[in-house]
Design an enzyme around this catalytic site. Sequence first.
Site, PDB file in Angstrom:
ATOM      1  N   PHE A 200      48.150  44.205  36.000  1.00  0.00           N
ATOM      2  CA  PHE A 200      49.436  44.864  36.409  1.00  0.00           C
ATOM      3  C   PHE A 200      50.342  44.500  35.371  1.00  0.00           C
ATOM      4  O   PHE A 200      50.903  45.850  34.931  1.00  0.00           O
ATOM      5  CB  PHE A 200      50.129  44.224  37.775  1.00  0.00           C
ATOM      6  CG  PHE A 200      51.152  44.966  38.139  1.00  0.00           C
ATOM      7  CD1 PHE A 200      51.204  46.273  39.045  1.00  0.00           C
ATOM      8  CD2 PHE A 200      52.643  44.550  37.987  1.00  0.00           C
ATOM      9  CE1 PHE A 200      52.436  46.721  39.584  1.00  0.00           C
ATOM     10  CE2 PHE A 200      53.580  45.289  38.330  1.00  0.00           C
ATOM     11  CZ  PHE A 200      53.454  46.278  39.192  1.00  0.00           C
TER      12      PHE A 200
ATOM     13  N   LYS B 132      49.992  44.002  31.837  1.00  0.00           N
ATOM     14  CA  LYS B 132      49.131  43.646  30.875  1.00  0.00           C
ATOM     15  C   LYS B 132      49.945  43.163  29.630  1.00  0.00           C
ATOM     16  O   LYS B 132      49.208  42.374  28.724  1.00  0.00           O
ATOM     17  CB  LYS B 132      48.676  45.098  30.394  1.00  0.00           C
ATOM     18  CG  LYS B 132      47.578  45.603  31.464  1.00  0.00           C
ATOM     19  CD  LYS B 132      47.155  47.055  31.057  1.00  0.00           C
ATOM     20  CE  LYS B 132      46.267  47.701  32.127  1.00  0.00           C
ATOM     21  NZ  LYS B 132      45.022  47.012  32.222  1.00  0.00           N
TER      22      LYS B 132
ATOM     23  N   GLY C 269      40.372  50.386  30.951  1.00  0.00           N
ATOM     24  CA  GLY C 269      39.941  49.864  29.687  1.00  0.00           C
ATOM     25  C   GLY C 269      40.749  48.864  28.839  1.00  0.00           C
ATOM     26  O   GLY C 269      40.325  49.129  27.757  1.00  0.00           O
ATOM     27  N   PHE C 270      41.064  47.962  29.353  1.00  0.00           N
ATOM     28  CA  PHE C 270      42.084  46.949  28.718  1.00  0.00           C
ATOM     29  C   PHE C 270      42.880  47.575  27.853  1.00  0.00           C
ATOM     30  O   PHE C 270      42.818  47.059  26.657  1.00  0.00           O
ATOM     31  CB  PHE C 270      40.798  45.903  27.947  1.00  0.00           C
ATOM     32  CG  PHE C 270      40.164  45.169  28.950  1.00  0.00           C
ATOM     33  CD1 PHE C 270      40.176  44.906  30.318  1.00  0.00           C
ATOM     34  CD2 PHE C 270      39.038  44.222  28.259  1.00  0.00           C
ATOM     35  CE1 PHE C 270      39.383  44.194  30.730  1.00  0.00           C
ATOM     36  CE2 PHE C 270      38.101  43.427  28.889  1.00  0.00           C
ATOM     37  CZ  PHE C 270      38.468  43.326  30.305  1.00  0.00           C
TER      38      PHE C 270
ATOM     39  N   SER D  48      35.140  43.125  34.207  1.00  0.00           N
ATOM     40  CA  SER D  48      35.858  44.340  34.548  1.00  0.00           C
ATOM     41  C   SER D  48      34.786  45.379  34.023  1.00  0.00           C
ATOM     42  O   SER D  48      33.855  45.325  33.151  1.00  0.00           O
ATOM     43  CB  SER D  48      36.816  44.524  33.309  1.00  0.00           C
ATOM     44  OG  SER D  48      37.144  46.074  33.203  1.00  0.00           O
TER      45      SER D  48
ATOM     46  N   LYS E 293      36.066  34.663  36.349  1.00  0.00           N
ATOM     47  CA  LYS E 293      35.997  35.591  37.420  1.00  0.00           C
ATOM     48  C   LYS E 293      34.612  36.424  37.498  1.00  0.00           C
ATOM     49  O   LYS E 293      34.333  36.892  36.694  1.00  0.00           O
ATOM     50  CB  LYS E 293      37.053  36.454  37.056  1.00  0.00           C
ATOM     51  CG  LYS E 293      37.704  37.453  38.234  1.00  0.00           C
ATOM     52  CD  LYS E 293      38.921  38.248  37.767  1.00  0.00           C
ATOM     53  CE  LYS E 293      39.374  38.882  38.744  1.00  0.00           C
ATOM     54  NZ  LYS E 293      40.736  39.354  38.707  1.00  0.00           N
TER      55      LYS E 293
ATOM     56  N   THR F 262      37.240  44.165  40.537  1.00  0.00           N
ATOM     57  CA  THR F 262      36.696  45.498  41.095  1.00  0.00           C
ATOM     58  C   THR F 262      35.479  46.038  41.412  1.00  0.00           C
ATOM     59  O   THR F 262      34.640  45.226  40.754  1.00  0.00           O
ATOM     60  CB  THR F 262      37.414  46.710  40.522  1.00  0.00           C
ATOM     61  OG1 THR F 262      37.059  46.764  39.019  1.00  0.00           O
ATOM     62  CG2 THR F 262      39.283  46.405  40.160  1.00  0.00           C
TER      63      THR F 262
ATOM     64  N   GLY G 122      41.330  47.359  46.387  1.00  0.00           N
ATOM     65  CA  GLY G 122      42.077  47.714  47.851  1.00  0.00           C
ATOM     66  C   GLY G 122      41.427  47.616  48.896  1.00  0.00           C
ATOM     67  O   GLY G 122      40.204  46.917  49.031  1.00  0.00           O
TER      68      GLY G 122
ATOM     69  N   GLY H  83      41.232  43.344  48.290  1.00  0.00           N
ATOM     70  CA  GLY H  83      41.462  43.912  49.536  1.00  0.00           C
ATOM     71  C   GLY H  83      42.290  42.933  50.539  1.00  0.00           C
ATOM     72  O   GLY H  83      42.266  43.248  51.962  1.00  0.00           O
TER      73      GLY H  83
END
Length: 355
Positions: free
Chosen positions: A70, A72, A120-121, A182, A215, A245, A264, A293
């Site tokens: 969010f 970056k 894409g970063f 990612s 992560k 995601t 989400g 979510g």
Amino acid sequence: MFDYSTLKKIFFKFQPETAHNIAEFGLKSTNLFPGILSFVANKFVINDKALHQNLMGANFYNPVGLAGGFDKNATMLRPLASLGFGYMEFGTITPKAQSGNEKPRLFRLVEDESIQNAMGFNNDGCEAVKKNVEKIYPFAVPLIANIGKNKITPNENAIDDYEFLTREFSDFCNMFLINVSSPNTPNLRDLQDESFINEIFSSLQKITTKPIIFKIAADLEHDKAISLCKTAANAGAAAIVINNTSIDYSLLPNIKEQKGGISGKLITQKSRELFKAVADELYGETVLISCGGIDSAKEAYNRIKMGANLVQIYTSFIFKGPSIVKDINEGLLKLLKDDGFTHISQAVGVDVKKG
């Protein structure tokens, strides 16, 4: 309390990335008016000792954090903190600035309260982001530097990018998060490999004493996820975030284009089930953070009882607006009280499968 519904209708008339840029401009602008931020904080920040935790050498005033992606470039941290987040990630940062993938690359799935993101970063690069963080660090809440590799960096040299960023940000964050999960950088998820995990933790721990978080992707088979998380924990991961995601496009049969990661409500069940599988095996070995979510106090509380000390939100912040952090924290306080708990630590892990 602030009514977000009207503002959301306006924002949702714009393309998603345009709307995000407008929001970023607005939030950045409030940095010039500290009085506004103090006013907002008085309305939104929940500071109740029942939610306080000391984890990884940092004080978390509540368990609700903002996931990476969010902010970056670390331009909105002050105004976002005034909305009550207990901690925040900035980034993903890469050593060199990069523009990310071709547009359009961000899509709202409005009926599903979800987002499809193939960014894409995209970020301004290490030097620019570091200058932004230097202005505010040390900060009111824990800050996590989410670090990744440049798209042009081959996987065999990826560790060089992570080492460089760790050196550059070691004095300007409370902890690091290694992003190899990612779906939007080609072959990045291939680094979710036990040998690479051992190598990167060994390397980064020689560079920094700051806690390092790992992560994982949402789409790993449960056995594979457990194995990777155990490897990370044994290698010294201070925490594990479950999860990033998803590229499980079967969740959205009418998807227009199969690219990017889904976040989400569409991944609530997938994320919950993956978290439970990992927590039942790793609870107590490292700090567990649940992401994916989460849009209510009830869902956050479910993850906490499954073993999460902390939770992260992103998509629900966009769909439900700035009051969501306050709403979740107030709801958590009520749920704790209803269950006879006086502190969040009493609820963490109560539903973990024993044996």
